[in-house]
Scaffold this active site. Structure first.
Site, short mmCIF file in Angstrom:
data_model
loop_
_atom_site.label_atom_id
_atom_site.label_comp_id
_atom_site.label_asym_id
_atom_site.label_seq_id
_atom_site.Cartn_x
_atom_site.Cartn_y
_atom_site.Cartn_z
N HIS A 17 0.84 -1.20 0.00
CA HIS A 17 0.00 0.00 0.00
C HIS A 17 0.87 1.25 0.00
O HIS A 17 0.52 2.27 0.59
CB HIS A 17 -1.00 -0.02 1.16
CG HIS A 17 -2.05 -1.09 0.97
ND1 HIS A 17 -3.13 -0.92 0.16
CD2 HIS A 17 -2.13 -2.36 1.44
CE1 HIS A 17 -3.87 -2.03 0.16
NE2 HIS A 17 -3.27 -2.92 0.93
N ASP A 19 2.56 1.80 -3.22
CA ASP A 19 2.79 2.10 -4.66
C ASP A 19 1.94 3.27 -5.14
O ASP A 19 2.46 4.19 -5.79
CB ASP A 19 2.63 0.85 -5.55
CG ASP A 19 1.27 0.17 -5.53
OD1 ASP A 19 0.45 0.49 -4.65
OD2 ASP A 19 1.03 -0.70 -6.39
N SER A 105 -2.13 -13.12 -10.18
CA SER A 105 -2.51 -13.90 -11.35
C SER A 105 -3.15 -13.01 -12.41
O SER A 105 -2.98 -13.24 -13.62
CB SER A 105 -3.45 -15.04 -10.97
OG SER A 105 -4.58 -14.53 -10.30
N ASP A 146 2.22 -4.72 -9.23
CA ASP A 146 2.13 -6.08 -9.74
C ASP A 146 2.59 -6.14 -11.19
O ASP A 146 3.40 -6.99 -11.58
CB ASP A 146 0.69 -6.60 -9.62
CG ASP A 146 0.13 -6.41 -8.22
OD1 ASP A 146 0.91 -6.12 -7.31
OD2 ASP A 146 -1.09 -6.56 -8.05
N TYR A 195 -10.10 -1.83 -0.64
CA TYR A 195 -8.89 -1.31 -1.27
C TYR A 195 -9.07 0.16 -1.69
O TYR A 195 -8.23 1.02 -1.39
CB TYR A 195 -8.51 -2.17 -2.48
CG TYR A 195 -7.21 -1.80 -3.14
CD1 TYR A 195 -6.03 -2.45 -2.81
CD2 TYR A 195 -7.15 -0.78 -4.10
CE1 TYR A 195 -4.82 -2.11 -3.42
CE2 TYR A 195 -5.96 -0.43 -4.70
CZ TYR A 195 -4.81 -1.11 -4.36
OH TYR A 195 -3.62 -0.76 -4.97
C1 GLA Z 1 -2.52 -4.98 -4.89
C2 GLA Z 1 -2.39 -3.89 -5.94
C3 GLA Z 1 -1.00 -3.28 -5.90
C4 GLA Z 1 -0.62 -2.83 -4.49
C5 GLA Z 1 -0.88 -3.94 -3.49
C6 GLA Z 1 -0.66 -3.50 -2.07
O1 GLA Z 1 -1.68 -6.05 -5.18
O2 GLA Z 1 -2.64 -4.42 -7.23
O3 GLA Z 1 -0.93 -2.20 -6.81
O4 GLA Z 1 -1.28 -1.65 -4.14
O5 GLA Z 1 -2.20 -4.46 -3.60
O6 GLA Z 1 0.68 -3.19 -1.88
#
Ligand code: GLA
Length: 341
Positions: A17, A19, A105, A146, A195
């Protein structure tokens, strides 16, 4: 023309959390991933999956990706909508990544489909395109960790990513260490999770304080809302932990790296409120296991997996032992420019 594209999933060692707050993280691409193999041509994108019964069959001028059925096709549709390809694809998708566990994934599917459809550009550009596709497909305002990790993976290295510049620096994984991913037993439902709410709270903090990096933690006292203050404390302290972790990794100080992972978990649990009772129990048990340097939830939270840093063999055959793998890639076989090898 035949095409074979592959994209790895990722595990985040530390820095969650951060990025979407222009912060820092140390994820790594892993040796589990998604392959798309088939034939470029025609005017539809037709994909069969070895994991899902129902195939995906889309026109090139796909409408709203979120309306696509079966649901896994939404990520494919997101890529088609972003790339607007002029030629279709008929291929088979196969993945070694467990779905819904937080090992990205969906990012691996996006990258492998984009590469199979002929994406040309840098890893960073690929990641940006796939992040936009993910937004279209899921409606969740995810960050870029990701996709960027899958696009920029380096064998045997974790990646120190600075999300304010998207600079990626390889940090070699120390020798004699094992990275193990263990499922908490509860699947993660990112779309229905909080989120977006967490991201919005972080944005309120950024609006009031500026970048949540390189400032004394006392500065968050200026935030009125106690929840926003907690979220800001997590992001600020997590960014410093990432710096400490990368330094510890570089000198092979696994004890220090492990301690920082445990602190990161506490912060995600107490200040960011994205852990679950099952993850907490798992992380506590892992951290108390002889030979384990540290453990924490990994990824968005709200279920999914924990990651542990340990001496080889410390966790027996529990979980998946993952190795840092290289970046997503594509081979065109039998095309006019690249004759079949
Ligand atoms: C998910 C989101 C990422 C990031 C993480 C938490 O994986 O896709 O962009 O924010 O949560 O670090």
């Amino acid at each position: 023309m035949r095409v074979h594209a592959y994209a790895p999933g990722r595990v985040n060692l530390i820095g969650d959390h951060t990025d979407y707050a222009g912060g820092l993280a140390v994820p790594m691409a892993i040796d589990l991933g998604t392959t798309v193999e088939g034939e470029v041509g025609g005017n539809r994108v037709i994909l069969r999956s070895r994991q899902f019964d129902e195939p995906v069959d889309l026109p090139l001028d796909v409408g709203d990706p979120r309306a696509v059925e079966p649901a896994w096709g939404r990520y494919v549709a997101g890529i088609v909508a972003e790339m607007q390809p002029t030629v279709g694809l008929r291929a088979t998708v196969d993945s070694t990544l467990p779905v819904g566990s937080g090992l990205s994934s969906s990012a691996a599917l996006e990258l492998s489909v984009a590469l199979a459809l002929g994406f040309e550009g840098s890893g960073r550009e690929l990641a940006v395109l796939c992040q936009r596709a993910e937004h279209r497909a899921s409606g969740v305002p995810c960050g870029i960790m990701d996709q960027l990790t899958s696009a920029c993976g380096v064998e045997d290295s974790a990646l120190l990513i600075d999300f304010s510049s998207l600079d990626v620096t390889a940090v070699p994984i120390p020798e004699d260490v094992e990275i193990v991913v263990i499922h908490s037993g509860q699947d993660r439902a990112l779309a229905s999770s909080a989120y977006a709410a967490r991201r919005a709270q972080v944005e309120v903090a950024i609006e009031q304080l500026g970048r949540l990096r390189d400032m004394p933690v006392e500065e968050i006292d200026a935030l009125d809302d106690p929840i926003v203050r907690n979220r800001a404390r997590h992001v600020l302290t997590e960014n410093s932990r990432v710096v400490g972790f990368a330094d510890a990794f570089r000198v092979g100080d696994l004890r220090c790296a492990g301690e920082l992972m445990i602190e990161s978990h506490r912060s995600l649990r107490d200040d960011f409120d994205v852990s679950t009772p099952l993850l907490d129990v798992l992380v506590t048990r892992l951290a108390a296991t002889p030979g384990v340097f540290g453990a924490r939830l990994t990824g968005a939270g709200f279920g999914g997996c924990a990651v542990a840093l340990c001496e080889p063999g410390a966790l027996g055959d529990e979980g998946w032992i993952v190795r840092a793998s290289g970046a997503a890639s594509v081979d065109h076989l039998g095309g006019p420019d690249q004759p079949r090898a």
